[in-house]
Design a protein around this motif. Structure first.
Motif, PDB file in Angstrom:
ATOM      1  N   LEU A 296       4.378   1.613  -1.006  1.00  0.00           N
ATOM      2  CA  LEU A 296       3.386   0.594  -1.298  1.00  0.00           C
ATOM      3  C   LEU A 296       2.142   0.896  -0.464  1.00  0.00           C
ATOM      4  CD1 LEU A 296       5.681  -2.559  -1.057  1.00  0.00           C
ATOM      5  CD2 LEU A 296       4.874  -1.481  -3.163  1.00  0.00           C
ATOM      6  N   SER A 297       0.983   0.516  -0.983  1.00  0.00           N
ATOM      7  CA  SER A 297      -0.247   0.688  -0.211  1.00  0.00           C
ATOM      8  C   SER A 297      -0.282  -0.332   0.923  1.00  0.00           C
ATOM      9  CB  SER A 297      -1.460   0.502  -1.119  1.00  0.00           C
ATOM     10  OG  SER A 297      -1.552  -0.858  -1.530  1.00  0.00           O
ATOM     11  N   GLU A 298      -1.145  -0.091   1.890  1.00  0.00           N
ATOM     12  CA  GLU A 298      -1.291  -1.047   2.991  1.00  0.00           C
ATOM     13  C   GLU A 298      -1.763  -2.399   2.462  1.00  0.00           C
ATOM     14  OE1 GLU A 298      -3.252   0.312   6.572  1.00  0.00           O
ATOM     15  OE2 GLU A 298      -2.838   2.398   6.054  1.00  0.00           O
ATOM     16  N   ASN A 299      -2.611  -2.369   1.440  1.00  0.00           N
ATOM     17  CA  ASN A 299      -3.093  -3.615   0.847  1.00  0.00           C
ATOM     18  C   ASN A 299      -1.957  -4.398   0.204  1.00  0.00           C
ATOM     19  OD1 ASN A 299      -4.259  -4.912  -1.965  1.00  0.00           O
ATOM     20  ND2 ASN A 299      -5.652  -5.227  -0.232  1.00  0.00           N
ATOM     21  N   GLU A 300      -1.065  -3.698  -0.481  1.00  0.00           N
ATOM     22  CA  GLU A 300       0.053  -4.375  -1.135  1.00  0.00           C
ATOM     23  C   GLU A 300       1.007  -4.988  -0.108  1.00  0.00           C
ATOM     24  OE1 GLU A 300       0.691  -1.983  -5.331  1.00  0.00           O
ATOM     25  OE2 GLU A 300       1.204  -0.962  -3.466  1.00  0.00           O
ATOM     26  N   VAL A 301       1.277  -4.253   0.978  1.00  0.00           N
ATOM     27  CA  VAL A 301       2.144  -4.796   2.025  1.00  0.00           C
ATOM     28  C   VAL A 301       1.481  -6.009   2.672  1.00  0.00           C
ATOM     29  CG1 VAL A 301       3.260  -4.344   4.238  1.00  0.00           C
ATOM     30  CG2 VAL A 301       3.269  -2.584   2.462  1.00  0.00           C
ATOM     31  N   ASP A 302       0.167  -5.927   2.858  1.00  0.00           N
ATOM     32  CA  ASP A 302      -0.565  -7.049   3.445  1.00  0.00           C
ATOM     33  C   ASP A 302      -0.445  -8.291   2.557  1.00  0.00           C
ATOM     34  OD1 ASP A 302      -2.306  -7.860   5.649  1.00  0.00           O
ATOM     35  OD2 ASP A 302      -3.819  -8.164   4.107  1.00  0.00           O
ATOM     36  N   ARG A 303      -0.535  -8.088   1.239  1.00  0.00           N
ATOM     37  CA  ARG A 303      -0.363  -9.208   0.305  1.00  0.00           C
ATOM     38  C   ARG A 303       1.027  -9.808   0.410  1.00  0.00           C
ATOM     39  NH1 ARG A 303      -1.894  -5.875  -4.656  1.00  0.00           N
ATOM     40  NH2 ARG A 303      -0.483  -7.301  -5.735  1.00  0.00           N
TER      41      ARG A 303
ATOM     42  N   PRO B   9      14.014  -2.937  -0.345  1.00  0.00           N
ATOM     43  CA  PRO B   9      13.947  -2.754   1.111  1.00  0.00           C
ATOM     44  C   PRO B   9      13.660  -1.311   1.507  1.00  0.00           C
ATOM     45  CG  PRO B   9      15.763  -4.199   0.546  1.00  0.00           C
ATOM     46  CD  PRO B   9      15.238  -3.653  -0.747  1.00  0.00           C
ATOM     47  N   HIS B  10      14.198  -0.355   0.748  1.00  0.00           N
ATOM     48  CA  HIS B  10      13.989   1.050   1.101  1.00  0.00           C
ATOM     49  C   HIS B  10      12.534   1.456   0.894  1.00  0.00           C
ATOM     50  CE1 HIS B  10      16.034   4.589   2.549  1.00  0.00           C
ATOM     51  NE2 HIS B  10      15.472   5.337   1.620  1.00  0.00           N
ATOM     52  N   VAL B  11      11.877   0.864  -0.093  1.00  0.00           N
ATOM     53  CA  VAL B  11      10.461   1.142  -0.318  1.00  0.00           C
ATOM     54  C   VAL B  11       9.633   0.672   0.882  1.00  0.00           C
ATOM     55  CG1 VAL B  11       8.451   0.514  -1.722  1.00  0.00           C
ATOM     56  CG2 VAL B  11      10.579   1.186  -2.833  1.00  0.00           C
ATOM     57  N   LEU B  12      10.016  -0.465   1.480  1.00  0.00           N
ATOM     58  CA  LEU B  12       9.312  -0.939   2.680  1.00  0.00           C
ATOM     59  C   LEU B  12       9.543   0.005   3.854  1.00  0.00           C
ATOM     60  CD1 LEU B  12       7.559  -3.523   3.166  1.00  0.00           C
ATOM     61  CD2 LEU B  12       8.827  -3.525   1.002  1.00  0.00           C
ATOM     62  N   ARG B  13      10.735   0.587   3.942  1.00  0.00           N
ATOM     63  CA  ARG B  13      11.006   1.588   4.994  1.00  0.00           C
ATOM     64  C   ARG B  13      10.118   2.811   4.775  1.00  0.00           C
ATOM     65  NH1 ARG B  13      15.039   3.863   8.559  1.00  0.00           N
ATOM     66  NH2 ARG B  13      15.807   5.912   7.900  1.00  0.00           N
ATOM     67  N   HIS B  14       9.970   3.235   3.514  1.00  0.00           N
ATOM     68  CA  HIS B  14       9.062   4.346   3.213  1.00  0.00           C
ATOM     69  C   HIS B  14       7.626   3.989   3.590  1.00  0.00           C
ATOM     70  CE1 HIS B  14      12.088   6.784   1.441  1.00  0.00           C
ATOM     71  NE2 HIS B  14      12.189   6.143   0.308  1.00  0.00           N
ATOM     72  N   ALA B  15       7.231   2.758   3.278  1.00  0.00           N
ATOM     73  CA  ALA B  15       5.866   2.328   3.583  1.00  0.00           C
ATOM     74  C   ALA B  15       5.613   2.357   5.086  1.00  0.00           C
ATOM     75  CB  ALA B  15       5.625   0.929   3.025  1.00  0.00           C
ATOM     76  N   PHE B  16       6.584   1.901   5.856  1.00  0.00           N
ATOM     77  CA  PHE B  16       6.485   1.928   7.320  1.00  0.00           C
ATOM     78  C   PHE B  16       6.175   3.344   7.810  1.00  0.00           C
ATOM     79  CE2 PHE B  16       9.011   3.167  11.061  1.00  0.00           C
ATOM     80  CZ  PHE B  16       8.445   2.383  12.057  1.00  0.00           C
ATOM     81  N   ALA B  17       6.961   4.319   7.343  1.00  0.00           N
ATOM     82  CA  ALA B  17       6.788   5.701   7.800  1.00  0.00           C
ATOM     83  C   ALA B  17       5.470   6.290   7.306  1.00  0.00           C
ATOM     84  CB  ALA B  17       7.961   6.553   7.309  1.00  0.00           C
ATOM     85  N   SER B  18       5.159   6.068   6.040  1.00  0.00           N
ATOM     86  CA  SER B  18       3.950   6.647   5.452  1.00  0.00           C
ATOM     87  C   SER B  18       2.691   6.091   6.104  1.00  0.00           C
ATOM     88  CB  SER B  18       3.916   6.388   3.945  1.00  0.00           C
ATOM     89  OG  SER B  18       5.021   6.990   3.306  1.00  0.00           O
TER      90      SER B  18
END
Length: 305
Positions: free
Chosen positions: A108-115, A248-257
């Protein structure tokens, strides 16, 4: 012998229940194939039998990654048989691993996680929310904040003991694969969300004897990872993010990326994710291409020529 192998993996290597269940499925499927198609028990199979098994999986449409996982389980099994003196050889030694292209992780983009984070916080504080939904909303926010702040595996997250939240230290001690422990820093925002969750959790008298930070509704076990995944998809839908891109795994990917995009070292990300091998973490290097190009363009003495 499959049972004996699994007992060894559990006792000596600390394999998780999910890992043991996966090994059991792979080995029992292989046992059925060698008995029906090769006329032999799996423990007595030859290299040609293992190769035939992989060919059969390919014809059945199994992905190369599934074939490679099956072969990996078989390699471990036959090494165990050799170590126990049951076999004098390893029939998987000459079998080639299926070639597989490594897919880039969904992120997910930083903007999407922020949302997501803002929506979760708003819902947790919404005074109009039904009384029966308040605890679920607060819990979802705490889980989301912790997941994105730490990059934990979802099984590590949902099985956290409540004792981790009692410490004043700016990190949690997480028990990962094989029982290995690692420290993960926790942001103040995540700590605040966990604190709000604890206030509601501890109102229930059953919490006094509950060892989990995120208990199920019965307080007799930890929340199931599938429950969190369902709640996360629902939250994503309310933010306009398709369910196929939410897990949840996509959020783990987002954290690392996002760490790598903002300058973190690959070795640090490896340690935070709990990867035993740096090659596993290198799947994220695709997100570094733009940053590396910018660094060279801005700092190399010949870049302006």
């Amino acid at each position: 012998m499959i049972d004996a192998f699994l007992e060894m993996m559990s006792a000596e290597r600390g394999a998780a229940d999910n890992t043991l269940a996966s090994y059991r499925r792979d080995l029992e499927d292989a046992e059925r194939f060698t008995r029906s198609s090769c006329g032999t028990r799996l423990a007595e199979s030859a290299s040609s039998d293992i190769a035939a098994l992989l060919r059969d999986m390919e014809k059945a449409g199994f992905a190369a990654s599934s074939q490679a996982r099956r072969l990996s389980a078989l390699r471990q099994y036959f090494r165990f048989l050799h170590a126990e003196g049951i076999r004098a050889d390893d029939p998987t030694g000459v079998v080639m691993s299926p070639k597989r292209a490594r897919a880039l992780p969904k992120i997910l983009s930083e903007n999407e996680v922020d949302r997501l984070l803002h929506r979760a916080a708003d819902e947790a504080r919404d005074p109009s929310i039904a009384a029966g939904q308040v605890q679920s909303a607060v819990r979802t926010r705490a889980l989301l904040e912790l997941l994105y702040a730490t990059g934990m595996r979802v099984t590590e997250l949902v099985s956290l003991p409540v004792s981790v939240a009692w410490s004043e230290e700016p990190f949690f001690i997480v028990k990962g694969k094989g029982g290995k422990e690692r420290m993960v820093p926790v942001t103040q925002s995540a700590r605040d969300a966990v604190s709000d969750h604890l206030q509601l959790r501890d109102r229930d008298p059953r919490s006094a004897t509950c060892p989990w930070l995120f208990p199920a509704e019965s307080y007799t076990k930890a929340i199931a990872r599938q429950v969190f995944a369902r709640d996360l998809k629902a939250l994503g839908a309310r933010c306009g993010i398709p369910s196929a891109r939410m897990s949840p795994h996509v959020l783990r990917h987002a954290f690392a990326s996002h760490l790598l995009q903002n300058g973190a070292d690959l070795r640090v990300v490896q340690q935070l994710l709990g990867h035993a091998d740096i090659s596993t973490t290198q799947i994220y290097t695709h997100v570094m291409e733009e940053r590396l190009h910018r660094l060279v363009s801005e700092n190399h003495p010949l870049a302006c020529r």
